[in-house]
Design an enzyme around this catalytic site. Structure first.
Site, PDB file in Angstrom:
ATOM      1  N   GLY A 158       0.839  -1.208   0.000  1.00 46.31           N
ATOM      2  CA  GLY A 158       0.000   0.000   0.000  1.00 46.31           C
ATOM      3  C   GLY A 158       0.870   1.252   0.000  1.00 46.31           C
ATOM      4  N   ARG A 196       1.036  -5.114  -5.947  1.00 47.36           N
ATOM      5  CA  ARG A 196       1.204  -6.358  -5.198  1.00 47.36           C
ATOM      6  C   ARG A 196       1.526  -7.420  -6.248  1.00 47.36           C
ATOM      7  NH1 ARG A 196      -2.784  -3.789  -1.580  1.00 47.36           N
ATOM      8  NH2 ARG A 196      -1.575  -3.299   0.273  1.00 47.36           N
ATOM      9  N   ASP A 220       5.781  -5.110   6.056  1.00 49.05           N
ATOM     10  CA  ASP A 220       6.321  -6.438   6.388  1.00 49.05           C
ATOM     11  C   ASP A 220       6.364  -7.386   5.191  1.00 49.05           C
ATOM     12  OD1 ASP A 220       6.783  -5.806   8.988  1.00 49.05           O
ATOM     13  OD2 ASP A 220       4.999  -6.802   9.789  1.00 49.05           O
ATOM     14  N   THR A 259       4.195   2.715   5.590  1.00 54.06           N
ATOM     15  CA  THR A 259       2.785   2.312   5.719  1.00 54.06           C
ATOM     16  C   THR A 259       2.068   3.274   6.647  1.00 54.06           C
ATOM     17  OG1 THR A 259       1.225   0.663   6.571  1.00 54.06           O
ATOM     18  CG2 THR A 259       3.428   0.594   7.501  1.00 54.06           C
ATOM     19  N   ASP A 270      -0.284   2.471   8.515  1.00 57.83           N
ATOM     20  CA  ASP A 270      -0.861   1.721   9.636  1.00 57.83           C
ATOM     21  C   ASP A 270      -0.023   1.712  10.920  1.00 57.83           C
ATOM     22  OD1 ASP A 270      -2.985   1.088   8.059  1.00 57.83           O
ATOM     23  OD2 ASP A 270      -2.385  -0.983   7.669  1.00 57.83           O
ATOM     24  N   ASP A 305       2.088  -0.335  11.747  1.00 60.43           N
ATOM     25  CA  ASP A 305       2.073  -1.699  12.293  1.00 60.43           C
ATOM     26  C   ASP A 305       3.345  -2.492  11.964  1.00 60.43           C
ATOM     27  OD1 ASP A 305       1.588  -1.900   9.599  1.00 60.43           O
ATOM     28  OD2 ASP A 305       0.014  -3.404   9.783  1.00 60.43           O
ATOM     29  N   ARG A 322      -6.458  -2.486   8.850  1.00 62.83           N
ATOM     30  CA  ARG A 322      -7.110  -3.799   8.765  1.00 62.83           C
ATOM     31  C   ARG A 322      -6.797  -4.636  10.008  1.00 62.83           C
ATOM     32  NH1 ARG A 322      -5.647  -6.320   3.391  1.00 62.83           N
ATOM     33  NH2 ARG A 322      -6.968  -4.701   2.521  1.00 62.83           N
TER      34      ARG A 322
END
Ligand code: ADP
Ligand code: F6P
Length: 324
Positions: free
Chosen positions: A15, A76, A107, A129, A131, A133, A175
């Site tokens: 992303g 992707r 990741d 990212t 996120d 995360d 997500r």
């Protein structure tokens, strides 16, 4: 002896995130300043396999630091998850004289980087990212912009929600990770914050909370819901039926992933990009650049992927205390 790196490739994968362009610019300019050649690889690992590769000079990255998205494009690529795809990627790197690669992504992208590294192409990951995360780093490029974009949008929804004395459910991205939701929950003063890491799916508790806050005279009730929980529209219908209070759902969606990066994202991306180049020059490979304990650092990809992080208990508790 460390392998000498003369030509590096740079790609963005997974992303996109605001600040990726600042990272690309830094990689290109620092590499050129250090006497290396740079090749841009379009559309992530897919572009590598398609040999979508071009020489980059300092001018190619002019006027991009303030732009969202990624000038290299991202994709992707399933083929790159296969040993055959990875071998093909390494062979293509050799064919184009690329002996080091900077991969900007999350990741998943680091697993691809690991594969390239095993096949003899020195590879460094940068954390890109929204996120937040990635466990081995306290900071990821794009998070600050994203959370500020979401916060401003939520302020606007809160205004109209208060005027109409409605309850609002606002769904933010994430997500598997609730960092954007937690930060917006605190920054926007939400009454309820639903995080994938914490939510117990006890909707009755939320309903009781709404009824209680209405009794206290609150004109709005703001629920920040993370994408990982989702179902905001049906939740709104159930809450309205149970409370009799008009309830609306707003899904912020991809607007959180675009837009001009904040100063923080531009700054971190610039320093991290430079560090990726400099550790490639030192002969390092299979590492992720990050920011931890107040310092820029790098860590072995295996070690980084094995780390875990989660929502801080104290910060979550504070978010609950502030919502009263
Ligand atoms: P992110 O990098 O943001 O976590 P993805 O998980 O979608 O995003 O991964 C981005 C790309 O990285 C994938 O499309 C694929 O090309 C590559 N990738 C992901 N997992 C692996 C893997 N196990 N081995 C090799 N490449 C991978
Ligand atoms: O990882 C960033 C992110 O925006 C997540 O918050 C979200 O779940 C996902 O990407 C959406 O990805 P896609 O672009 O495949 O819809």
């Amino acid at each position: 002896m460390a392998k000498e790196v003369k030509t590096i490739g740079v790609l963005t994968s997974g992303g996109d995130a605001p600040g990726m362009n600042a990272a690309i610019r830094s990689v290109v300019r620092v590499a050129l300043a250090r006497g290396l050649k740079v090749k841009g690889i379009r559309r992530g690992y897919q572009g590598l396999l398609n040999e979508d590769i071009f020489d980059m000079n300092a001018h190619d990255v002019s006027d991009i630091i303030q732009r969202g998205g990624t000038i290299l494009g991202t994709a992707r690529c399933l083929e790159f998850k296969t040993p055959e795809g990875q071998q093909k990627g390494a062979d293509i790197c050799r064919k184009h004289g690329i002996d080091g690669i900077v991969v900007i992504g999350g990741d998943g992208s680091y697993r691809g980087a690991q594969a390239l590294s095993r096949l003899g192409i020195n590879t460094i990951g940068l954390p890109g990212t929204i996120d937040l995360d990635i466990s081995c780093t306290d900071y990821t490029i794009g998070f600050d912009t994203s959370v500020n974009t979401a916060m401003q949008a939520i302020d606007r929804v809160k205004d109209t929600s208060s005027s109409h004395e409605r309850c609002s459910i606002i769904e933010v991205m994430g997500r598997n990770a609730g960092y954007i939701a937690l930060w917006c929950g605190i920054a926007n003063g939400a009454e309820d914050i639903l995080l994938p890491e914490k939510y117990d799916f006890d909707e009755q508790k939320i309903i009781n909370n709404i009824i209680l806050s209405r009794k206290k005279g609150k004109t709005h009730h703001l629920i920040i819901n993370a994408e990982g929980i989702g179902h905001s529209a049906s939740m709104a219908r159930r809450i309205e039926a149970a409370t009799g209070i008009e309830t609306r759902a707003t899904i912020l969606g991809y607007m959180q992933r675009g837009g001009s990066p904040t100063a923080k994202d531009r700054y971190y991306a610039s320093i991290m990009g430079a560090r990726a180049v400099d550790i490639l020059i030192q002969g390092k490979t299979n590492r992720v650049v990050g920011y931890r304990g107040g310092q820029f650092m790098d860590v072995d990809i295996e070690e980084g992927l094995a780390m875990t992080k989660s929502i801080d208990e104290y910060e979550f508790e504070v978010s609950r205390l502030l919502s009263i």
